[in-house]
Scaffold this motif. Structure first.
Motif, PDB file in Angstrom:
ATOM      1  N   SER A 111     -13.410   6.574  34.655  1.00  0.00           N
ATOM      2  CA  SER A 111     -13.538   7.491  35.797  1.00  0.00           C
ATOM      3  C   SER A 111     -13.593   6.724  37.112  1.00  0.00           C
ATOM      4  CB  SER A 111     -14.812   8.341  35.651  1.00  0.00           C
ATOM      5  OG  SER A 111     -14.715   9.185  34.529  1.00  0.00           O
ATOM      6  N   ALA A 112     -14.180   5.516  37.077  1.00  0.00           N
ATOM      7  CA  ALA A 112     -14.258   4.701  38.290  1.00  0.00           C
ATOM      8  C   ALA A 112     -13.003   3.876  38.509  1.00  0.00           C
ATOM      9  CB  ALA A 112     -15.473   3.771  38.206  1.00  0.00           C
ATOM     10  N   VAL A 113     -12.395   3.382  37.416  1.00  0.00           N
ATOM     11  CA  VAL A 113     -11.296   2.425  37.533  1.00  0.00           C
ATOM     12  C   VAL A 113      -9.936   3.110  37.658  1.00  0.00           C
ATOM     13  CG1 VAL A 113     -10.078   0.573  36.298  1.00  0.00           C
ATOM     14  CG2 VAL A 113     -12.570   0.605  36.343  1.00  0.00           C
ATOM     15  N   ILE A 114      -9.709   4.184  36.874  1.00  0.00           N
ATOM     16  CA  ILE A 114      -8.389   4.819  36.798  1.00  0.00           C
ATOM     17  C   ILE A 114      -8.326   6.153  37.532  1.00  0.00           C
ATOM     18  CG2 ILE A 114      -6.711   5.854  35.190  1.00  0.00           C
ATOM     19  CD1 ILE A 114      -7.550   3.747  33.147  1.00  0.00           C
ATOM     20  N   LEU A 115      -9.379   6.956  37.416  1.00  0.00           N
ATOM     21  CA  LEU A 115      -9.330   8.338  37.889  1.00  0.00           C
ATOM     22  C   LEU A 115      -9.065   8.487  39.394  1.00  0.00           C
ATOM     23  CD1 LEU A 115      -9.402  11.000  36.431  1.00  0.00           C
ATOM     24  CD2 LEU A 115     -11.879  11.096  36.784  1.00  0.00           C
ATOM     25  N   PRO A 116      -9.640   7.642  40.265  1.00  0.00           N
ATOM     26  CA  PRO A 116      -9.392   7.856  41.704  1.00  0.00           C
ATOM     27  C   PRO A 116      -7.908   7.878  42.069  1.00  0.00           C
ATOM     28  CG  PRO A 116     -11.228   6.345  41.400  1.00  0.00           C
ATOM     29  CD  PRO A 116     -10.629   6.564  40.046  1.00  0.00           C
ATOM     30  N   ALA A 252     -15.401  -3.121  35.777  1.00  0.00           N
ATOM     31  CA  ALA A 252     -16.546  -2.266  36.097  1.00  0.00           C
ATOM     32  C   ALA A 252     -17.415  -2.891  37.178  1.00  0.00           C
ATOM     33  CB  ALA A 252     -17.380  -2.010  34.838  1.00  0.00           C
ATOM     34  N   LEU A 253     -17.227  -4.203  37.426  1.00  0.00           N
ATOM     35  CA  LEU A 253     -18.050  -4.908  38.406  1.00  0.00           C
ATOM     36  C   LEU A 253     -17.335  -5.130  39.733  1.00  0.00           C
ATOM     37  CD1 LEU A 253     -19.641  -7.596  36.060  1.00  0.00           C
ATOM     38  CD2 LEU A 253     -20.639  -5.437  36.828  1.00  0.00           C
ATOM     39  N   SER A 254     -16.119  -4.598  39.857  1.00  0.00           N
ATOM     40  CA  SER A 254     -15.335  -4.845  41.072  1.00  0.00           C
ATOM     41  C   SER A 254     -16.047  -4.321  42.320  1.00  0.00           C
ATOM     42  CB  SER A 254     -13.951  -4.208  40.948  1.00  0.00           C
ATOM     43  OG  SER A 254     -14.069  -2.806  40.751  1.00  0.00           O
ATOM     44  N   ASN A 259     -22.146  -7.577  46.707  1.00  0.00           N
ATOM     45  CA  ASN A 259     -23.560  -7.224  46.653  1.00  0.00           C
ATOM     46  C   ASN A 259     -24.393  -8.488  46.884  1.00  0.00           C
ATOM     47  OD1 ASN A 259     -26.240  -6.628  45.735  1.00  0.00           O
ATOM     48  ND2 ASN A 259     -25.435  -4.909  44.539  1.00  0.00           N
ATOM     49  N   PRO A 260     -25.222  -8.543  47.938  1.00  0.00           N
ATOM     50  CA  PRO A 260     -25.980  -9.769  48.231  1.00  0.00           C
ATOM     51  C   PRO A 260     -27.098 -10.043  47.221  1.00  0.00           C
ATOM     52  CG  PRO A 260     -26.636  -8.005  49.718  1.00  0.00           C
ATOM     53  CD  PRO A 260     -25.472  -7.479  48.915  1.00  0.00           C
ATOM     54  N   VAL A 261     -27.494  -9.024  46.464  1.00  0.00           N
ATOM     55  CA  VAL A 261     -28.615  -9.172  45.528  1.00  0.00           C
ATOM     56  C   VAL A 261     -28.149  -9.673  44.169  1.00  0.00           C
ATOM     57  CG1 VAL A 261     -30.487  -7.932  44.349  1.00  0.00           C
ATOM     58  CG2 VAL A 261     -29.895  -7.357  46.711  1.00  0.00           C
ATOM     59  N   LEU A 262     -26.944  -9.257  43.753  1.00  0.00           N
ATOM     60  CA  LEU A 262     -26.467  -9.544  42.403  1.00  0.00           C
ATOM     61  C   LEU A 262     -25.405 -10.638  42.399  1.00  0.00           C
ATOM     62  CD1 LEU A 262     -26.149  -5.884  41.056  1.00  0.00           C
ATOM     63  CD2 LEU A 262     -28.014  -7.497  40.627  1.00  0.00           C
TER      64      LEU A 262
END
Length: 304
Positions: A111-116, A252-254, A259-262
């Motif tokens: 849903s995050a990678v392909i659906l948009p 999934a991490l793109s 992110n400055p924390v991770l």
């Protein structure tokens, strides 16, 4: 096998309805697929039962199950309709005019990678097509594809039953993510530190033997899974401020790259990459609208 000569004299539209019914195994979904009313589909089925002198589809446990005769007819019917569509060409299918709902199974990863990008394409090229997206385990997805409850399943299916066809969308590998606070100056973990940490697993079941576990077992190690959850999207945020490590599909991490924390880093051991595919029942293979949707998904997947 009954010869297709037995079908001479039958209205071609009835054969199209029968082909769709055998794929969908559901009157309302067949009606939606063919842009017909439910009574019209029911009437067509009644006529088909008379013509073949066979029930063709039998109601069992809330769904329609093909009879022995229907199973015999199905391959020749599908092939005959496929050949006719080739002869007639694509003129009968226009995505801009198609009105239909597709049932697709995917995790929130897809849903995050392909659906948009897929939704953008659909709204521009096929605004009358609706998508109904649901989620399940790998086994649940394949079962619903086999039962005709969904049109397509997107996921990782190393073991798939007969009558399921697949197309690879892309090859994916793994990355790790952890809070920067507990990492060294190089922003990663060595094998000893990795195994000493508690881990988060994204899976539909806590008893899943994932590709990560199999890769660890192959080199004689196990890890402690402290948290299991079924959602990809929220997993990285839950790592923040903890000593947990998440090993997950890299795409999934793109969204966490800045992110400055991770910190995102390579796993300290080799995990084989995996093939991410779309899967469908072979009986849907020659449906022009279904074929168009599969091509659209393949096209947008090339750029993810």
């Amino acid at each position: 096998m009954h010869n297709m000569n037995n079908l001479r004299g039958i209205d071609l539209n009835l054969l199209v309805v029968l082909d769709a019914l055998l794929a969908e195994r559901h009157v309302s979904r067949t009606a939606s697929r063919l842009n017909m009313s439910q009574p019209a589909v029911s009437h067509a089925l009644a006529r088909l039962r008379q013509l073949f002198d066979d029930p063709l589809l039998i109601r069992r446990d809330g769904q329609l199950v093909p009879s022995v005769r229907a199973h015999e007819i199905a391959p020749a019917l599908t092939e005959a309709l496929r050949q006719m569509r080739e002869v007639l060409g694509p003129g009968g299918f226009d995505p801009a005019k198609e009105k239909r709902t597709f049932h697709i199974m995917m995790s929130d990863y897809a849903s995050a990678v392909i659906l948009p990008d897929l939704l953008k394409m659909l709204r521009l090229e096929a605004p009358g097509i609706n998508l109904a997206v649901t989620q399940s385990s790998r086994e649940g997805m394949l079962r619903q594809v086999l039962d005709g409850d969904c049109d397509l399943a997107l996921g990782v299916f190393p073991d798939r039953p007969e009558r399921i066809e697949v197309e690879q969308l892309f090859v994916e590998d793994y990355a790790c993510i952890a809070d920067r606070e507990g990492l060294g100056s190089d922003g990663c973990l060595d094998m000893e530190s990795y195994l000493a940490r508690p881990h988060m697993l994204v899976a539909m079941s806590a008893e899943v033997n994932t590709e990560i576990e199999m890769a660890l077992h192959a080199i004689g190690h196990t890890r402690r899974i402290a948290v299991t959850l079924p959602h990809w999207g929220n997993a990285p945020r839950l790592i923040e401020g903890t000593d947990l490590v998440l090993t997950i599909a890299r795409k999934a991490l793109s969204f966490q790259e800045h992110n400055p924390v991770l910190a995102v880093f390579e796993p300290p051991f080799s995990i084989p990459p995996f093939s991410y595919v779309q899967a469908w029942h072979e009986r849907r293979g020659s449906d022009p609208a279904h074929l168009w949707l599969r091509k659209a998904i393949a096209e947008v997947s090339m750029s993810v």
